[in-house]
Scaffold this motif. Structure first.
Motif, PDB file in Angstrom:
ATOM      1  N   SER A 108       0.825  -1.198   0.000  1.00  0.00           N
ATOM      2  CA  SER A 108       0.000   0.000   0.000  1.00  0.00           C
ATOM      3  C   SER A 108       0.866   1.257   0.000  1.00  0.00           C
ATOM      4  CB  SER A 108      -0.926   0.009   1.216  1.00  0.00           C
ATOM      5  OG  SER A 108      -1.648   1.220   1.298  1.00  0.00           O
ATOM      6  N   ASP A 109       0.338   2.319  -0.606  1.00  0.00           N
ATOM      7  CA  ASP A 109       1.046   3.596  -0.600  1.00  0.00           C
ATOM      8  C   ASP A 109       0.636   4.468   0.583  1.00  0.00           C
ATOM      9  OD1 ASP A 109      -1.518   4.114  -1.355  1.00  0.00           O
ATOM     10  OD2 ASP A 109      -1.025   5.255  -3.156  1.00  0.00           O
ATOM     11  N   ARG A 110      -0.135   3.893   1.510  1.00  0.00           N
ATOM     12  CA  ARG A 110      -0.565   4.634   2.693  1.00  0.00           C
ATOM     13  C   ARG A 110       0.351   4.343   3.875  1.00  0.00           C
ATOM     14  NH1 ARG A 110      -5.687   6.839   2.547  1.00  0.00           N
ATOM     15  NH2 ARG A 110      -6.218   7.282   0.368  1.00  0.00           N
ATOM     16  N   SER A 111       0.559   5.348   4.708  1.00  0.00           N
ATOM     17  CA  SER A 111       1.370   5.185   5.909  1.00  0.00           C
ATOM     18  C   SER A 111       0.522   4.937   7.151  1.00  0.00           C
ATOM     19  CB  SER A 111       2.239   6.432   6.127  1.00  0.00           C
ATOM     20  OG  SER A 111       1.432   7.597   6.224  1.00  0.00           O
ATOM     21  N   ASP A 112      -0.800   5.131   7.054  1.00  0.00           N
ATOM     22  CA  ASP A 112      -1.690   4.845   8.166  1.00  0.00           C
ATOM     23  C   ASP A 112      -3.075   4.522   7.612  1.00  0.00           C
ATOM     24  OD1 ASP A 112      -2.504   7.284   7.239  1.00  0.00           O
ATOM     25  OD2 ASP A 112      -2.177   8.374   9.101  1.00  0.00           O
ATOM     26  N   GLY A 113      -3.948   4.078   8.490  1.00  0.00           N
ATOM     27  CA  GLY A 113      -5.300   3.757   8.059  1.00  0.00           C
ATOM     28  C   GLY A 113      -5.482   2.271   7.788  1.00  0.00           C
ATOM     29  N   PRO A 114      -6.667   1.875   7.328  1.00  0.00           N
ATOM     30  CA  PRO A 114      -6.971   0.443   7.136  1.00  0.00           C
ATOM     31  C   PRO A 114      -6.238  -0.197   5.964  1.00  0.00           C
ATOM     32  CG  PRO A 114      -8.779   1.801   6.352  1.00  0.00           C
ATOM     33  CD  PRO A 114      -7.830   2.732   7.038  1.00  0.00           C
ATOM     34  N   TYR A 115      -5.690   0.610   5.059  1.00  0.00           N
ATOM     35  CA  TYR A 115      -5.053   0.046   3.868  1.00  0.00           C
ATOM     36  C   TYR A 115      -3.539  -0.053   3.979  1.00  0.00           C
ATOM     37  CZ  TYR A 115      -9.596   1.021   1.769  1.00  0.00           C
ATOM     38  OH  TYR A 115     -10.944   1.061   1.491  1.00  0.00           O
ATOM     39  N   VAL A 116      -2.974   0.299   5.121  1.00  0.00           N
ATOM     40  CA  VAL A 116      -1.529   0.290   5.263  1.00  0.00           C
ATOM     41  C   VAL A 116      -1.001  -1.140   5.270  1.00  0.00           C
ATOM     42  CG1 VAL A 116      -1.566   0.227   7.788  1.00  0.00           C
ATOM     43  CG2 VAL A 116       0.358   1.304   6.605  1.00  0.00           C
ATOM     44  N   GLY A 117       0.249  -1.328   4.820  1.00  0.00           N
ATOM     45  CA  GLY A 117       0.877  -2.642   4.872  1.00  0.00           C
ATOM     46  C   GLY A 117       0.884  -3.357   3.538  1.00  0.00           C
TER      47      GLY A 117
END
Length: 271
Positions: free
Chosen positions: A159-168
């Motif tokens: 994922s391109d997210r650093s936080d939230g439900p989609y991280v990892g």
């Protein structure tokens, strides 16, 4: 689902966005003839290549009058833009017959509307403008975030997210990932980037004709005004393919990847 099975509606969504921004700018400036320059990029994907239709918009921080003069805009209020956007989209769904009026009215009372408007910082330099433009027109998934496990036939997507439900790191079967990716393949001749308001082709042509008429009234030679007042956006479209590839993909096709020298054409493959 309204956009998943009919991608032509994404173009209508861009039109609703441009009209919403135009109405906001005119109301904020108190001028009915002032229009902003808007570039709307359609994106249908989220961080995990799931269906998430939204728009990335580049807009001038002000409006252009019909005579071409520019009027600065006070800093917009994201909450006002979000509410205008929500009401405009729901009204459009009702007019198209996709949503019952009572259902649309009930949705206006939801504590979490499902709509959002993020206002980024003002772009001060050209490099920042190009960076935002590349991000807005990017592909659904970057190669650098993909790994394939051949033994399990699984795709690992970072994922391109650093936080939230989609991280990892998220894993999908190969068929599931291909199915997700196919949801974002544009139709043939589908337009994903639209120029609206002051950047619309009709508006630019009108301004160019006006300058030519004014130049004729001033006694200037034919063509001088058109060369003088041609818009930067029009000049940008005349760039060579090598320049466009360098600006968008940061790949210089005129430089040899082995020695770093200047590349030269040695032949054309026509079949």
């Amino acid at each position: 689902a309204y956009f998943l099975h009919d991608r032509r509606r994404l173009g209508l969504l861009s039109q609703v966005a441009s009209r919403t921004l135009r109405d906001y700018v005119q109301a904020a400036l108190g001028e009915r003839d002032a229009v902003p320059g808007v570039i709307a990029c359609v994106q249908t994907f989220g961080s995990l290549a799931h269906v998430h239709p939204h728009l990335h918009v580049l807009m001038t921080d002000g409006g252009f009058r019909r005579d071409g003069t520019f009027v600065p805009l006070p800093p917009p209020d994201p909450t006002v833009l979000e509410e205008l956007w929500r009401r405009a989209v729901l009204a459009w769904f009702v007019r198209q017959g996709w949503l019952d009026p009572d259902a649309a009215t009930a949705m206006l009372g939801w504590p979490h509307s499902g709509f959002g408007a993020y206002l980024g910082p003002r772009i001060q330099d050209r490099e920042g403008l190009l960076r935002v433009a590349r991000y807005s027109a990017r592909a659904p998934v970057a190669d650098s975030r993909l790994r394939y496990d051949a033994e399990r036939a699984e795709v690992e997507l970072v994922s391109d997210r650093s936080d939230g439900p989609y991280v990892g790191v998220h894993r999908f079967s190969a068929l599931e990932f291909i199915a997700r990716w196919l949801d974002h393949v544009p139709e043939r001749y589908e337009v994903r980037v639209r120029y609206c308001g002051a950047y619309a082709t009709r508006r630019r042509v009108w301004w160019r004709r006006r300058e030519v008429v004014l130049a004729g009234a001033r006694g200037e030679p034919p063509g001088a005004a058109e060369r003088e007042h041609v818009w930067p956006a029009l000049r940008a479209r005349r760039r060579r393919w090598a320049d466009l590839l360098r600006r968008v993909f940061r790949v210089d096709v005129e430089v040899c990847p082995r020695c770093g020298g200047a590349a030269r054409i040695i032949g054309f493959v026509t079949e």
